[in-house]
Scaffold this active site. Structure first.
Site, PDB file in Angstrom:
ATOM      1  N   LYS A 279       0.841  -1.200   0.000  1.00  0.00           N
ATOM      2  CA  LYS A 279       0.000   0.000   0.000  1.00  0.00           C
ATOM      3  C   LYS A 279       0.879   1.254   0.000  1.00  0.00           C
ATOM      4  O   LYS A 279       2.014   1.201   0.463  1.00  0.00           O
ATOM      5  CB  LYS A 279      -0.849   0.036   1.279  1.00  0.00           C
ATOM      6  CG  LYS A 279      -1.990  -0.949   1.299  1.00  0.00           C
ATOM      7  CD  LYS A 279      -2.825  -0.771   2.563  1.00  0.00           C
ATOM      8  CE  LYS A 279      -3.965  -1.776   2.609  1.00  0.00           C
ATOM      9  NZ  LYS A 279      -4.951  -1.595   1.539  1.00  0.00           N
ATOM     10  N   ARG A 353     -10.527 -11.284   1.627  1.00  0.00           N
ATOM     11  CA  ARG A 353     -11.395 -12.321   1.052  1.00  0.00           C
ATOM     12  C   ARG A 353     -10.717 -13.686   1.110  1.00  0.00           C
ATOM     13  O   ARG A 353     -11.381 -14.709   1.221  1.00  0.00           O
ATOM     14  CB  ARG A 353     -11.784 -11.916  -0.379  1.00  0.00           C
ATOM     15  CG  ARG A 353     -10.640 -11.826  -1.331  1.00  0.00           C
ATOM     16  CD  ARG A 353     -10.973 -11.012  -2.586  1.00  0.00           C
ATOM     17  NE  ARG A 353     -10.982  -9.561  -2.319  1.00  0.00           N
ATOM     18  CZ  ARG A 353     -11.254  -8.637  -3.244  1.00  0.00           C
ATOM     19  NH1 ARG A 353     -11.572  -8.997  -4.485  1.00  0.00           N
ATOM     20  NH2 ARG A 353     -11.244  -7.356  -2.929  1.00  0.00           N
TER      21      ARG A 353
HETATM   22  N1  BES Z   1      -8.255  -3.659   4.201  1.00  0.00           N
HETATM   23  C1  BES Z   1      -8.339  -3.271   2.854  1.00  0.00           C
HETATM   24  C2  BES Z   1      -9.596  -2.490   2.523  1.00  0.00           C
HETATM   25  C3  BES Z   1      -9.661  -1.086   3.043  1.00  0.00           C
HETATM   26  C4  BES Z   1      -8.999  -0.072   2.388  1.00  0.00           C
HETATM   27  C5  BES Z   1     -10.434  -0.780   4.130  1.00  0.00           C
HETATM   28  C6  BES Z   1      -9.107   1.234   2.858  1.00  0.00           C
HETATM   29  C7  BES Z   1     -10.555   0.508   4.583  1.00  0.00           C
HETATM   30  C8  BES Z   1      -9.873   1.519   3.947  1.00  0.00           C
HETATM   31  C9  BES Z   1      -8.322  -4.507   1.946  1.00  0.00           C
HETATM   32  O1  BES Z   1      -7.550  -5.551   2.401  1.00  0.00           O
HETATM   33  C10 BES Z   1      -7.771  -4.063   0.646  1.00  0.00           C
HETATM   34  O2  BES Z   1      -6.625  -3.690   0.610  1.00  0.00           O
HETATM   35  N2  BES Z   1      -8.560  -4.121  -0.409  1.00  0.00           N
HETATM   36  C11 BES Z   1      -8.130  -3.710  -1.706  1.00  0.00           C
HETATM   37  C12 BES Z   1      -8.627  -4.717  -2.709  1.00  0.00           C
HETATM   38  C13 BES Z   1      -8.097  -4.496  -4.092  1.00  0.00           C
HETATM   39  C14 BES Z   1      -6.606  -4.766  -4.137  1.00  0.00           C
HETATM   40  C15 BES Z   1      -8.822  -5.426  -5.043  1.00  0.00           C
HETATM   41  C16 BES Z   1      -8.750  -2.331  -1.957  1.00  0.00           C
HETATM   42  O3  BES Z   1      -9.899  -2.118  -1.616  1.00  0.00           O
HETATM   43  O4  BES Z   1      -8.042  -1.483  -2.486  1.00  0.00           O
HETATM   44 MN    MN Z   2      -5.545  -5.369   1.848  1.00  0.00          MN
END
Ligand code: BES
Ligand code: MN
Ligand code: ZN
Length: 499
Positions: A279, A353
């Protein structure tokens, strides 16, 4: 949490540091206020005649040592137009006034808020909302601040006043319910607010195991047990972390033996750096909140234990960090999950997921009546709904509609997104059964499509709390940080399902 009581009695006879009286729009007093006005001679009427008090929503004015009143303060709390009142507004008002009383140095107070009429709400609803407002509004997470100077809690007890002694039993039951639900919510907040170096998978397991009740059985699997059980998807995400994963199972048996349980599954990702698909640095600290789904599950179990509810519940929490150690799982990897479904990893940041796939498959094997999962699953859900509602997606039509009405009632709101068959196309893999990302479009929905492959035909509701589980601005009823979203929602659902 501070002490709270319910009581019936007249305002001028209360000997407390503060008596809180609602003042409606147009400087109209409610019943308790009118009587207080009669008993206090000229003091209150002459104050009310002044133009600096209007009764508009949220305004509050404190009068000290009013003749005829046995309390040292009378707080006139602006409640606005009575016709516009809702349970949510009542909860906000009591939260605000509780913080003001505490900051102002009152040690005990009585609140005449539940005498206001709120359309569609019973006395129990109102008492519960007022009490929740106090307990939720006073919550704070300050254990890591060494100087508490000027921040000590002064408010020690609050009493919710009701009009008639005959309703005391009803009001007491509503207060007990509010206490359990607030304790569950504040517990979920505490877990969420703990930093990632403290709140690890091991810590979550300990917190779950520490919930004790004669109807509750908690099993915490360590890495070895997880390997033996075959939770391979959880293990894949854990590969990049130096900390061991945990798989937590909670069984609460308050109902009859033949009654299928309600399964609650929660994402317990104690820190999400994204893994190899790392990230960006900005706000990455907030990814300590990525276990808030599991915190909601534990909050519900805590409240259910406190209320000793006659229900059967199954809780399942897969927990790990998502980091980028040299053994970390990688884009392109194919995981064979616990259920046997093969998963092509395209982005290691779509890890929620993946760990939930094993937890949902395990829960489904137990043949529960329904499954609800809680997860901070997608940024896409935050874009769609912001912080105002939890995303709701699933197959259980009755379950979803009950959750929608509980969301309205508690203001722990949900909003449904569709899961049309066509969306499933987006997670088809060329090389495995499914892939873990479905592209930019409808990201919250394709994440749910992925989960749907693991719940069999059991009625299921997925709650994406990514936008609601924490709030860095804070609100009347929630300090900055974890909100405990989902606990009040599901407790209301459970209580009504059981009624
Ligand atoms: N934990 C995150 C989702 C999230 C992001 C929650 C920001 C709250 C605030 C999750 O694990 C994630 O990183 N999801 C990705 C999925 C994508 C790579 C398909 C996302 O939402 O960017
Ligand atoms: Mn994630
Ligand atoms: Zn995550």
């Amino acid at each position: 949490m501070i002490e709270m009581y319910v009581k019936a009695g007249q305002a001028h006879k209360q000997r407390d540091d503060a008596v809180v009286i609602p003042l409606l729009g147009g400087r109209k007093l409610s019943e308790s206020g009118k009587l207080l006005q009669q008993e206090t001679g000229k003091a209150l009427p002459s104050f009310l005649r002044k133009q600096d008090v209007s009764g508009k929503f949220g305004e509050s004015k404190t009068l000290y040592h009013v003749e005829g009143s046995l309390s040292s303060r009378i707080v006139l709390l602006g409640c606005g137009d009575e016709k516009l009142l809702t349970l949510h507004k009542l909860r906000m008002l009591s939260a605000r006034v509780a913080r003001e009383l505490d900051a102002g140095g009152a040690r005990d107070a009585v609140l005449y808020l539940s005498e206001l009429s709120v359309r569609g709400a019973s006395l129990a609803d109102k008492v519960q909302a007022v009490a929740e407002g106090v307990w939720l509004g006073l919550y704070r997470f300050d254990k890591y601040q060494s100087s508490k100077e000027g921040q000590e809690r002064r408010l020690r007890s609050v009493t919710v006043m009701i009009a008639s002694r005959r309703d005391l039993d009803t009001a007491q039951a509503a207060l007990d319910c509010a206490r359990a639900v607030s304790a569950g919510t504040n517990f979920a907040r505490d877990l969420g607010n703990e930093p990632g170096n403290v709140c690890t998978p091991e810590f979550l397991g300990e917190q779950a195991a520490a919930l004790s009740h004669d109807k509750l059985n908690v099993t915490v699997m360590d890495k070895q047990a997880i390997e033996a059980a075959g939770f391979t998807a959880l293990l894949a995400v854990n590969q990049g972390s130096a900390k061991e994963p945990r798989f937590i199972v909670l069984e609460y048996n308050g109902g009859s033996d033949d009654q299928a349980p309600l399964a609650l599954v929660g994402k317990g990702l104690t820190f999400d750096a994204g893994g190899i698909s790392i990230k960006p640095a900005a706000q990455m600290d907030e990814m300590k909140f990525d276990m808030c789904g599991s915190a909601a599950v534990l909050g519900v179990f805590k409240a259910v234990c406190e209320l000793n509810l006659p229900v059967n519940l199954l809780g399942v929490i897969p927990s790990t960090e998502n980091l980028l150690g040299s053994a970390a799982y990688k884009p392109g990897d194919i995981i064979t999950s616990y259920k046997g479904v093969t998963i092509e990893v395209l982005n290691t940041d779509a890890e929620g997921r993946i760990i939930l796939s094993d937890a949902l498959a395990y829960a489904a094997e137990k043949k529960p009546a329904e499954i609800i999962d809680f997860a901070t699953l997608t940024g896409a859900c935050v874009i769609a709904l912001g912080g105002q509602a939890t995303g709701l997606i699933g197959t259980g039509e009755k379950l979803k509609s009950a959750l929608k009405s509980s969301g309205e009632h508690t203001h722990d709101r949900v909003w449904e997104l569709p899961m049309f068959e066509e969306y499933q196309e987006q997670i088809k893999s060329e090389i495995a059964d499914i892939k873990n990302t479905g592209g930019r479009e409808a990201g919250a929905i394709t994440a749910a499509c992925f989960l749907s492959r693991f719940v069999d035909d059991i009625p299921w509701a997925h709650l994406d709390v990514a936008g609601t589980a924490w709030d860095m601005k804070g609100s009347d009823i929630a300090a900055k940080g974890a909100t405990g979203a989902g606990v009040r929602l599901v407790m209301d659902y459970l209580l009504k399902r059981n009624a």
